[in-house]
Every structure is written in structure tokens, then in C-alpha cells.
Design a protein around this motif. Sequence first.
Motif, PDB file in Angstrom:
ATOM      1  N   PHE A   1       0.055  -5.083   4.506  1.00 29.39           N
ATOM      2  CA  PHE A   1      -0.161  -3.873   3.702  1.00 29.39           C
ATOM      3  C   PHE A   1      -1.649  -3.533   3.633  1.00 29.39           C
ATOM      4  CE2 PHE A   1      -1.245  -1.732  -0.209  1.00 29.39           C
ATOM      5  CZ  PHE A   1      -0.347  -0.679  -0.238  1.00 29.39           C
ATOM      6  N   CYS A   2      -2.462  -4.521   3.269  1.00 35.22           N
ATOM      7  CA  CYS A   2      -3.903  -4.289   3.083  1.00 35.22           C
ATOM      8  C   CYS A   2      -4.607  -3.898   4.376  1.00 35.22           C
ATOM      9  CB  CYS A   2      -4.570  -5.529   2.487  1.00 35.22           C
ATOM     10  SG  CYS A   2      -4.085  -5.850   0.779  1.00 35.22           S
ATOM     11  N   VAL A   3      -4.313  -4.592   5.463  1.00 34.06           N
ATOM     12  CA  VAL A   3      -4.969  -4.305   6.739  1.00 34.06           C
ATOM     13  C   VAL A   3      -4.667  -2.886   7.202  1.00 34.06           C
ATOM     14  CG1 VAL A   3      -4.945  -4.871   9.200  1.00 34.06           C
ATOM     15  CG2 VAL A   3      -5.192  -6.689   7.519  1.00 34.06           C
ATOM     16  N   PHE A   4      -3.411  -2.467   7.120  1.00 32.82           N
ATOM     17  CA  PHE A   4      -3.073  -1.134   7.609  1.00 32.82           C
ATOM     18  C   PHE A   4      -3.439  -0.044   6.605  1.00 32.82           C
ATOM     19  CE2 PHE A   4      -1.180  -3.580  10.873  1.00 32.82           C
ATOM     20  CZ  PHE A   4      -1.330  -2.773  11.986  1.00 32.82           C
ATOM     21  N   PHE A   5      -3.488  -0.388   5.318  1.00 34.68           N
ATOM     22  CA  PHE A   5      -4.031   0.540   4.327  1.00 34.68           C
ATOM     23  C   PHE A   5      -5.476   0.855   4.684  1.00 34.68           C
ATOM     24  CE2 PHE A   5      -6.267   1.767   0.543  1.00 34.68           C
ATOM     25  CZ  PHE A   5      -5.372   2.511  -0.198  1.00 34.68           C
ATOM     26  N   LEU A   6      -6.274  -0.186   4.915  1.00 33.66           N
ATOM     27  CA  LEU A   6      -7.698  -0.008   5.213  1.00 33.66           C
ATOM     28  C   LEU A   6      -7.924   0.642   6.573  1.00 33.66           C
ATOM     29  CD1 LEU A   6      -9.069  -3.366   3.787  1.00 33.66           C
ATOM     30  CD2 LEU A   6      -9.339  -1.072   2.815  1.00 33.66           C
ATOM     31  N   LEU A   7      -7.152   0.246   7.589  1.00 32.65           N
ATOM     32  CA  LEU A   7      -7.267   0.864   8.915  1.00 32.65           C
ATOM     33  C   LEU A   7      -7.082   2.372   8.802  1.00 32.65           C
ATOM     34  CD1 LEU A   7      -7.253   0.797  12.116  1.00 32.65           C
ATOM     35  CD2 LEU A   7      -4.771   0.720  11.888  1.00 32.65           C
TER      36      LEU A   7
ATOM     37  N   SER B   1       8.137  -8.570  14.176  1.00 38.08           N
ATOM     38  CA  SER B   1       9.242  -8.222  13.279  1.00 38.08           C
ATOM     39  C   SER B   1       9.153  -6.764  12.857  1.00 38.08           C
ATOM     40  CB  SER B   1       9.244  -9.121  12.044  1.00 38.08           C
ATOM     41  OG  SER B   1       8.256  -8.751  11.132  1.00 38.08           O
ATOM     42  N   VAL B   2      10.326  -6.175  12.695  1.00 43.95           N
ATOM     43  CA  VAL B   2      10.430  -4.805  12.223  1.00 43.95           C
ATOM     44  C   VAL B   2       9.976  -4.740  10.759  1.00 43.95           C
ATOM     45  CG1 VAL B   2      12.041  -2.902  11.789  1.00 43.95           C
ATOM     46  CG2 VAL B   2      12.283  -4.294  13.836  1.00 43.95           C
ATOM     47  N   GLU B   3      10.198  -5.827  10.013  1.00 42.44           N
ATOM     48  CA  GLU B   3       9.772  -5.869   8.609  1.00 42.44           C
ATOM     49  C   GLU B   3       8.257  -5.673   8.498  1.00 42.44           C
ATOM     50  OE1 GLU B   3      11.729  -8.285   9.964  1.00 42.44           O
ATOM     51  OE2 GLU B   3      13.634  -7.768   9.013  1.00 42.44           O
ATOM     52  N   ASP B   4       7.507  -6.303   9.397  1.00 42.33           N
ATOM     53  CA  ASP B   4       6.048  -6.145   9.384  1.00 42.33           C
ATOM     54  C   ASP B   4       5.661  -4.690   9.617  1.00 42.33           C
ATOM     55  OD1 ASP B   4       5.670  -8.823   8.883  1.00 42.33           O
ATOM     56  OD2 ASP B   4       5.040  -9.339  10.922  1.00 42.33           O
ATOM     57  N   ILE B   5       6.321  -4.036  10.541  1.00 39.33           N
ATOM     58  CA  ILE B   5       6.032  -2.623  10.813  1.00 39.33           C
ATOM     59  C   ILE B   5       6.352  -1.782   9.580  1.00 39.33           C
ATOM     60  CG2 ILE B   5       6.649  -0.599  12.211  1.00 39.33           C
ATOM     61  CD1 ILE B   5       7.162  -2.552  14.543  1.00 39.33           C
ATOM     62  N   PHE B   6       7.433  -2.113   8.894  1.00 39.70           N
ATOM     63  CA  PHE B   6       7.806  -1.381   7.688  1.00 39.70           C
ATOM     64  C   PHE B   6       6.740  -1.536   6.599  1.00 39.70           C
ATOM     65  CE2 PHE B   6      10.184  -0.963   3.644  1.00 39.70           C
ATOM     66  CZ  PHE B   6      10.566   0.363   3.779  1.00 39.70           C
ATOM     67  N   VAL B   7       6.232  -2.760   6.415  1.00 39.39           N
ATOM     68  CA  VAL B   7       5.179  -2.999   5.424  1.00 39.39           C
ATOM     69  C   VAL B   7       3.895  -2.274   5.849  1.00 39.39           C
ATOM     70  CG1 VAL B   7       3.747  -4.750   4.296  1.00 39.39           C
ATOM     71  CG2 VAL B   7       6.180  -5.166   4.642  1.00 39.39           C
ATOM     72  N   ASP B   8       3.588  -2.307   7.155  1.00 38.18           N
ATOM     73  CA  ASP B   8       2.435  -1.560   7.677  1.00 38.18           C
ATOM     74  C   ASP B   8       2.578  -0.078   7.337  1.00 38.18           C
ATOM     75  OD1 ASP B   8       1.689  -3.979   8.835  1.00 38.18           O
ATOM     76  OD2 ASP B   8       2.321  -3.412  10.855  1.00 38.18           O
ATOM     77  N   LEU B   9       3.778   0.452   7.526  1.00 42.74           N
ATOM     78  CA  LEU B   9       4.057   1.863   7.260  1.00 42.74           C
ATOM     79  C   LEU B   9       3.837   2.199   5.784  1.00 42.74           C
ATOM     80  CD1 LEU B   9       5.111   4.619   8.255  1.00 42.74           C
ATOM     81  CD2 LEU B   9       7.424   3.764   7.847  1.00 42.74           C
ATOM     82  N   ILE B  10       4.256   1.324   4.896  1.00 45.65           N
ATOM     83  CA  ILE B  10       4.041   1.539   3.464  1.00 45.65           C
ATOM     84  C   ILE B  10       2.538   1.569   3.157  1.00 45.65           C
ATOM     85  CG2 ILE B  10       4.376   0.548   1.156  1.00 45.65           C
ATOM     86  CD1 ILE B  10       7.073  -0.544   2.223  1.00 45.65           C
ATOM     87  N   GLY B  11       1.773   0.665   3.775  1.00 43.85           N
ATOM     88  CA  GLY B  11       0.320   0.661   3.606  1.00 43.85           C
ATOM     89  C   GLY B  11      -0.312   1.935   4.133  1.00 43.85           C
ATOM     90  N   ILE B  12       0.153   2.394   5.288  1.00 43.60           N
ATOM     91  CA  ILE B  12      -0.372   3.615   5.916  1.00 43.60           C
ATOM     92  C   ILE B  12      -0.087   4.837   5.029  1.00 43.60           C
ATOM     93  CG2 ILE B  12      -0.061   5.196   7.869  1.00 43.60           C
ATOM     94  CD1 ILE B  12       0.455   2.598   9.588  1.00 43.60           C
ATOM     95  N   ILE B  13       1.147   4.959   4.553  1.00 41.61           N
ATOM     96  CA  ILE B  13       1.521   6.107   3.721  1.00 41.61           C
ATOM     97  C   ILE B  13       0.746   6.091   2.404  1.00 41.61           C
ATOM     98  CG2 ILE B  13       3.411   7.141   2.388  1.00 41.61           C
ATOM     99  CD1 ILE B  13       5.294   6.261   4.715  1.00 41.61           C
ATOM    100  N   SER B  14       0.634   4.921   1.777  1.00 40.35           N
ATOM    101  CA  SER B  14      -0.119   4.800   0.523  1.00 40.35           C
ATOM    102  C   SER B  14      -1.568   5.215   0.728  1.00 40.35           C
ATOM    103  CB  SER B  14      -0.077   3.365   0.008  1.00 40.35           C
ATOM    104  OG  SER B  14       1.245   2.938  -0.190  1.00 40.35           O
ATOM    105  N   SER B  15      -2.149   4.748   1.804  1.00 46.01           N
ATOM    106  CA  SER B  15      -3.533   5.063   2.129  1.00 46.01           C
ATOM    107  C   SER B  15      -3.708   6.555   2.376  1.00 46.01           C
ATOM    108  CB  SER B  15      -3.956   4.279   3.373  1.00 46.01           C
ATOM    109  OG  SER B  15      -5.215   4.676   3.824  1.00 46.01           O
ATOM    110  N   MET B  16      -2.777   7.141   3.097  1.00 48.39           N
ATOM    111  CA  MET B  16      -2.872   8.567   3.435  1.00 48.39           C
ATOM    112  C   MET B  16      -2.807   9.420   2.179  1.00 48.39           C
ATOM    113  SD  MET B  16      -3.401  10.536   5.989  1.00 48.39           S
ATOM    114  CE  MET B  16      -2.853   9.761   7.491  1.00 48.39           C
ATOM    115  N   ILE B  17      -1.925   9.067   1.265  1.00 49.32           N
ATOM    116  CA  ILE B  17      -1.808   9.823   0.010  1.00 49.32           C
ATOM    117  C   ILE B  17      -3.131   9.781  -0.748  1.00 49.32           C
ATOM    118  CG2 ILE B  17      -0.708   9.825  -2.277  1.00 49.32           C
ATOM    119  CD1 ILE B  17       1.886   8.858  -0.780  1.00 49.32           C
ATOM    120  N   ILE B  18      -3.711   8.606  -0.869  1.00 52.78           N
ATOM    121  CA  ILE B  18      -4.965   8.454  -1.606  1.00 52.78           C
ATOM    122  C   ILE B  18      -6.118   9.148  -0.873  1.00 52.78           C
ATOM    123  CG2 ILE B  18      -6.683   6.758  -2.378  1.00 52.78           C
ATOM    124  CD1 ILE B  18      -4.228   4.899  -2.966  1.00 52.78           C
ATOM    125  N   ALA B  19      -6.185   8.983   0.446  1.00 51.45           N
ATOM    126  CA  ALA B  19      -7.272   9.595   1.223  1.00 51.45           C
ATOM    127  C   ALA B  19      -7.228  11.119   1.145  1.00 51.45           C
ATOM    128  CB  ALA B  19      -7.210   9.125   2.680  1.00 51.45           C
TER     129      ALA B  19
END
Length: 91
Positions: free
Chosen positions: A12-18, A64-82
Motif C-alpha cells: 500500500f505505502c510503496v504504491f501510494f508514494l509511487l 499474487s493478485v492480492e498484492d495488485i489489489f492492495v497496490d490498486l487501493i494505494g494508487i487510488i487513495s494517493s490519486m484522490i489526495i493528490a
Amino acid sequence: GGFDLAPLIYHFCVFFLLNFFLFFSINGNKKPDRYLIFVVFLSSLAYAVIDEIHQSFVPLRSSSVEDIFVDLIGIISSMIIAVFISRKSEE
């Protein structure tokens, strides 16, 4: 062993920051348009998918697909805030 939350928090954190830093490095201080938001989102998501594919070829690692899903949640959260931050700075 129990359920380990650390890898999910890491993903979550890595893809949020990316996504967050990619967004602002491309956008700067301008008001973001839909095209920029789409390109940054798609770039971050593509990196998440490619990273999981790469991991499937690394010994002692798995993808794992689960990792991609968590990455996606980080990306969406980051995008909303950005987007919120960049639109606020325009006012």
C-alpha cells in the motif's frame, strides 16, 4: 503462523508514494486534467502488474493478485489526495 499484515502495508505505502510523486512530478503546480490523471493512474497500475509478473520469475518469491489489489487501493487513495491537494493549491 498467523496472518502477516506487514507485506500488505508495504505494498500500500510503496504504491501510494509511487503514484503521489509521479503525479506531482508530471503535473507540477498546474490544475490536473483528466488525461494526466488517467496516464498517472495507468502507469502506476501497469508498474504494479509488471512487478508481480517479474516476481513470478524470481526464486523464493511469488506473485499474487492480492498484492495488485492492495497496490490498486494505494494508487487510488494517493490519486484522490493528490488531486485534492493540486486543486486546493489553485484556489
